[in-house]
Design a protein around this motif. Sequence first.
Motif, PDB file in Angstrom:
ATOM      1  N   SER A   1       0.848  -1.179   0.000  1.00  0.00           N
ATOM      2  CA  SER A   1       0.000   0.000   0.000  1.00  0.00           C
ATOM      3  C   SER A   1       0.891   1.240   0.000  1.00  0.00           C
ATOM      4  O   SER A   1       1.828   1.343   0.805  1.00  0.00           O
ATOM      5  N   VAL A   2       0.623   2.162  -0.910  1.00  0.00           N
ATOM      6  CA  VAL A   2       1.416   3.391  -0.994  1.00  0.00           C
ATOM      7  C   VAL A   2       0.998   4.311   0.150  1.00  0.00           C
ATOM      8  O   VAL A   2      -0.184   4.607   0.313  1.00  0.00           O
ATOM      9  N   ARG A   3       1.962   4.747   0.931  1.00  0.00           N
ATOM     10  CA  ARG A   3       1.694   5.624   2.075  1.00  0.00           C
ATOM     11  C   ARG A   3       1.862   7.104   1.741  1.00  0.00           C
ATOM     12  O   ARG A   3       1.244   7.959   2.349  1.00  0.00           O
ATOM     13  N   ALA A   4       2.745   7.396   0.786  1.00  0.00           N
ATOM     14  CA  ALA A   4       2.977   8.785   0.385  1.00  0.00           C
ATOM     15  C   ALA A   4       3.619   8.789  -0.989  1.00  0.00           C
ATOM     16  O   ALA A   4       4.220   7.789  -1.407  1.00  0.00           O
ATOM     17  N   LEU A   5       3.494   9.899  -1.667  1.00  0.00           N
ATOM     18  CA  LEU A   5       4.120  10.095  -2.967  1.00  0.00           C
ATOM     19  C   LEU A   5       5.036  11.303  -2.838  1.00  0.00           C
ATOM     20  O   LEU A   5       4.596  12.369  -2.370  1.00  0.00           O
ATOM     21  N   ILE A   6       6.292  11.134  -3.212  1.00  0.00           N
ATOM     22  CA  ILE A   6       7.225  12.248  -3.182  1.00  0.00           C
ATOM     23  C   ILE A   6       7.868  12.398  -4.550  1.00  0.00           C
ATOM     24  O   ILE A   6       7.923  11.442  -5.326  1.00  0.00           O
ATOM     25  N   ASP A   7       8.314  13.599  -4.832  1.00  0.00           N
ATOM     26  CA  ASP A   7       9.013  13.898  -6.072  1.00  0.00           C
ATOM     27  C   ASP A   7       9.911  15.104  -5.801  1.00  0.00           C
ATOM     28  O   ASP A   7       9.969  15.574  -4.652  1.00  0.00           O
ATOM     29  N   PRO A   8      10.620  15.624  -6.794  1.00  0.00           N
ATOM     30  CA  PRO A   8      11.511  16.745  -6.521  1.00  0.00           C
ATOM     31  C   PRO A   8      10.823  17.965  -5.901  1.00  0.00           C
ATOM     32  O   PRO A   8      11.458  18.712  -5.154  1.00  0.00           O
ATOM     33  N   THR A   9       9.541  18.149  -6.177  1.00  0.00           N
ATOM     34  CA  THR A   9       8.856  19.310  -5.583  1.00  0.00           C
ATOM     35  C   THR A   9       8.648  19.153  -4.082  1.00  0.00           C
ATOM     36  O   THR A   9       8.420  20.139  -3.387  1.00  0.00           O
ATOM     37  N   THR A  10       8.750  17.923  -3.567  1.00  0.00           N
ATOM     38  CA  THR A  10       8.619  17.698  -2.130  1.00  0.00           C
ATOM     39  C   THR A  10       9.699  18.460  -1.370  1.00  0.00           C
ATOM     40  O   THR A  10       9.465  18.954  -0.272  1.00  0.00           O
ATOM     41  N   SER A  11      10.866  18.600  -1.968  1.00  0.00           N
ATOM     42  CA  SER A  11      11.969  19.300  -1.304  1.00  0.00           C
ATOM     43  C   SER A  11      11.683  20.794  -1.159  1.00  0.00           C
ATOM     44  O   SER A  11      12.324  21.467  -0.360  1.00  0.00           O
TER      45      SER A  11
END
Length: 92
Positions: free
Chosen positions: A79-89
């Motif tokens: 189960s995916v708990r969170a989605l992160i990408d470069p904009t998360t920084s």
Amino acid sequence: MPKYVIERLIPGAGKMSPDELKAISIRSCDVLNQLGPRIQWIHSYVTENKIYCVYIAPNEEIVREHARLGGFPANQIASVRALIDPTTSEAH
């Protein structure tokens, strides 16, 4: 609705032809149509010996049912708990 990542161990997956990948996709879509709109296939990543699939579904059980009806392995379902990408920084 929850999102899941499914790891499917398929030796030689990375060497499958476009026609073989199309046939798997058709079979998957046929099963999805049988199961109804509660489960959605987002996309899959084909690696050397595995296929990683991303699905939106109400629960893990329907993901397993899709695999069973389609004849696909579902070696791991997470189960995916969170989605992160470069904009998360950039988040404050």
